[in-house]
Design a protein around this motif. Structure first.
Motif, PDB file in Angstrom:
ATOM      1  N   ALA A 115       0.867  -1.175   0.000  1.00 58.77           N
ATOM      2  CA  ALA A 115       0.000   0.000   0.000  1.00 58.77           C
ATOM      3  C   ALA A 115       0.907   1.229   0.000  1.00 58.77           C
ATOM      4  O   ALA A 115       1.902   1.249   0.716  1.00 58.77           O
ATOM      5  CB  ALA A 115      -0.879   0.001   1.245  1.00 58.77           C
ATOM      6  N   ALA A 116       0.586   2.219  -0.807  1.00 55.62           N
ATOM      7  CA  ALA A 116       1.461   3.386  -0.922  1.00 55.62           C
ATOM      8  C   ALA A 116       0.646   4.659  -1.076  1.00 55.62           C
ATOM      9  O   ALA A 116      -0.500   4.637  -1.520  1.00 55.62           O
ATOM     10  CB  ALA A 116       2.397   3.215  -2.118  1.00 55.62           C
ATOM     11  N   GLY A 117       1.265   5.765  -0.703  1.00 58.81           N
ATOM     12  CA  GLY A 117       0.636   7.068  -0.860  1.00 58.81           C
ATOM     13  C   GLY A 117       1.061   7.703  -2.175  1.00 58.81           C
ATOM     14  O   GLY A 117       2.202   7.535  -2.616  1.00 58.81           O
ATOM     15  N   LEU A 194       3.733   8.976   9.320  1.00 63.12           N
ATOM     16  CA  LEU A 194       3.594   9.375   7.922  1.00 63.12           C
ATOM     17  C   LEU A 194       4.448  10.625   7.719  1.00 63.12           C
ATOM     18  O   LEU A 194       4.987  11.179   8.667  1.00 63.12           O
ATOM     19  CB  LEU A 194       2.127   9.618   7.586  1.00 63.12           C
ATOM     20  N   GLU A 195       4.565  11.050   6.476  1.00 64.71           N
ATOM     21  CA  GLU A 195       5.498  12.125   6.178  1.00 64.71           C
ATOM     22  C   GLU A 195       4.835  13.495   6.337  1.00 64.71           C
ATOM     23  O   GLU A 195       3.614  13.636   6.245  1.00 64.71           O
ATOM     24  CB  GLU A 195       6.039  11.950   4.758  1.00 64.71           C
ATOM     25  N   TYR A 200       6.886  15.268   1.730  1.00 63.68           N
ATOM     26  CA  TYR A 200       6.215  14.865   0.475  1.00 63.68           C
ATOM     27  C   TYR A 200       6.728  15.702  -0.697  1.00 63.68           C
ATOM     28  O   TYR A 200       6.971  15.176  -1.790  1.00 63.68           O
ATOM     29  CB  TYR A 200       4.693  15.019   0.599  1.00 63.68           C
ATOM     30  N   VAL A 211       4.854   6.628  -2.193  1.00 64.18           N
ATOM     31  CA  VAL A 211       5.677   6.441  -1.000  1.00 64.18           C
ATOM     32  C   VAL A 211       5.084   5.355  -0.105  1.00 64.18           C
ATOM     33  O   VAL A 211       3.876   5.290   0.081  1.00 64.18           O
ATOM     34  CB  VAL A 211       5.853   7.775  -0.220  1.00 64.18           C
ATOM     35  N   GLY A 212       5.981   4.522   0.427  1.00 57.96           N
ATOM     36  CA  GLY A 212       5.551   3.475   1.344  1.00 57.96           C
ATOM     37  C   GLY A 212       6.686   3.099   2.282  1.00 57.96           C
ATOM     38  O   GLY A 212       7.704   3.795   2.349  1.00 57.96           O
ATOM     39  N   MET A 213       6.509   1.999   3.017  1.00 54.38           N
ATOM     40  CA  MET A 213       7.484   1.627   4.049  1.00 54.38           C
ATOM     41  C   MET A 213       7.963   0.184   3.917  1.00 54.38           C
ATOM     42  O   MET A 213       8.367  -0.424   4.905  1.00 54.38           O
ATOM     43  CB  MET A 213       6.858   1.828   5.444  1.00 54.38           C
ATOM     44  N   THR A 236      -3.308   4.293  -1.754  1.00 53.28           N
ATOM     45  CA  THR A 236      -4.353   4.350  -0.726  1.00 53.28           C
ATOM     46  C   THR A 236      -4.690   5.760  -0.271  1.00 53.28           C
ATOM     47  O   THR A 236      -5.699   5.978   0.409  1.00 53.28           O
ATOM     48  CB  THR A 236      -3.925   3.534   0.510  1.00 53.28           C
ATOM     49  N   ASP A 237      -3.854   6.735  -0.606  1.00 49.07           N
ATOM     50  CA  ASP A 237      -4.100   8.110  -0.153  1.00 49.07           C
ATOM     51  C   ASP A 237      -3.272   9.071  -0.988  1.00 49.07           C
ATOM     52  O   ASP A 237      -2.302   8.671  -1.625  1.00 49.07           O
ATOM     53  CB  ASP A 237      -3.767   8.260   1.341  1.00 49.07           C
ATOM     54  N   CYS A 239      -0.786  12.199  -1.196  1.00 47.60           N
ATOM     55  CA  CYS A 239       0.225  12.878  -0.381  1.00 47.60           C
ATOM     56  C   CYS A 239       0.681  14.144  -1.093  1.00 47.60           C
ATOM     57  O   CYS A 239       1.856  14.298  -1.421  1.00 47.60           O
ATOM     58  CB  CYS A 239       1.393  11.940  -0.132  1.00 47.60           C
TER      59      CYS A 239
HETATM   60  N1  HPA Z   1       3.261   7.316   3.536  1.00 46.02           N
HETATM   61  C1  HPA Z   1       2.151   8.001   3.226  1.00 46.02           C
HETATM   62  N2  HPA Z   1       1.022   7.428   2.836  1.00 46.02           N
HETATM   63  C2  HPA Z   1       0.998   6.106   2.753  1.00 46.02           C
HETATM   64  C3  HPA Z   1       2.096   5.342   3.068  1.00 46.02           C
HETATM   65  C4  HPA Z   1       3.290   5.968   3.479  1.00 46.02           C
HETATM   66  O1  HPA Z   1       4.317   5.336   3.780  1.00 46.02           O
HETATM   67  N3  HPA Z   1       1.750   4.039   2.871  1.00 46.02           N
HETATM   68  C5  HPA Z   1       0.470   4.036   2.458  1.00 46.02           C
HETATM   69  N4  HPA Z   1       0.002   5.275   2.382  1.00 46.02           N
END
Ligand code: HPA
Length: 274
Positions: A115-117, A194-195, A200, A211-213, A236-237, A239
């Motif tokens: 999942a990543a932003g 989160l950042e 961002y 961006v993700g982890m 998923t969102d 940024c």
């Molecule tokens: N950062 C911001 N938004 C996110 C992340 C992340 O690491 N992972 C999923 N949505």
């Protein structure tokens, strides 16, 4: 004398071989809120991480930490149910240990999801992004330390961290399924916070689209060991620094769950064609 790491891998393999003689050529690691593909695997053997020598175990996920052997779309696969993140204070070596074991089980291709932003302003939540490259800002690397040349080179080439062939195949598959996909660069941050807006802005400036982890450590080790990797992010969102809204983990998971069927469909078709 084998290295300590090689000895640990051999211990794990020896135990796994008492449970299954499967030789899967495809490995699967699924991200947060993205476990549904596991339900589609015709399971043959399921092994608890806790039973495998040197496998990391998660206290939180002790009920989910399972190595699953079976078939997906008729192909032999091994899937990790439950993965490990750097922010949980696992070491890079622990995070990537299962990938090394997979290689010795016969895995040639690794499929990884996360999942990543979104950092790319043309992305929206629910989008699927096929990974073309990554930027490692985890501040660590799984290959630091003595190198065991029997596992891979000291300085592995990273000019194609995600297989271009699989990327093209996935694009064709997605088109056939009428699913819109984005392509982009994934940047891995330590988290777990989160950042900030400024972070961002920075991440976008240095060339990242999402961006993700996670994912980057597993990819580096897979590439070092000569595997092909296919990476896919669910966006998923958003940024975007100038319009940033607060977001919770629950929202991230809800979007991941909603978009998951698209990702599952693509992964299944990619596997079928392998
Ligand atoms: N950062 C911001 N938004 C996110 C992340 C992340 O690491 N992972 C999923 N949505």
């Amino acid at each position: 004398m084998p290295s300590e790491l090689r000895t640990e891998i051999d211990d794990a393999l020896r135990f796994i071989r008492t449970k299954t003689s499967a030789s899967p050529s495809i490995g699967i690691i699924l991200g947060t809120g993205l476990g549904a593909l596991v339900q589609e695997i015709e399971k043959e053997t399921v092994i608890d991480y806790g039973d495998i020598p040197h496998f990391p175990v998660s206290t939180v996920e002790s009920h989910h930490g399972k190595l699953i052997f079976g078939t997906l779309a008729g192909k032999n696969v091994v899937a990790m149910q439950g993965r490990f993140h750097f922010y949980e204070s696992y070491t890079m070596r622990q995070i990537t240990f299962p990938v090394r074991v997979m290689k010795f089980l016969g895995v040639e291709t690794l499929l990884i999801s996360n999942a990543a932003g979104a950092l790319n302003p043309s992305f929206v939540r629910g989008d699927i992004m096929l990974m073309v490259d990554h930027i490692n800002l985890l501040g660590d690397n799984p290959l630091i330390g003595p190198n065991d040349d029997t596992l891979g080179p000291r300085f592995p080439d990273m000019s194609e961290p995600y297989s271009l062939e699989l990327l093209e195949r996935a694009q064709v598959v997605a088109q056939g399924l009428n699913i819109k996909v984005q392509k982009g660069v994934y940047v891995a941050m330590q988290g777990p916070s989160l950042e900030t807006r400024s972070e961002y802005r920075f991440l976008r400036t240095i060339g990242a689209d999402a961006v993700g982890m996670s994912t980057v450590p597993e990819d580096i080790v897979a590439v070092q060991m000569g595997m092909k990797v296919f990476g896919v992010s669910i966006i998923t969102d958003e940024c975007f620094p100038d319009t940033l809204k607060p977001i919770t983990l629950e929202e991230v998971i809800a979007v991941a769950n909603k978009a998951e069927p698209k990702m599952t469909a693509i992964l299944k078709e990619v596997v079928k064609g392998m």
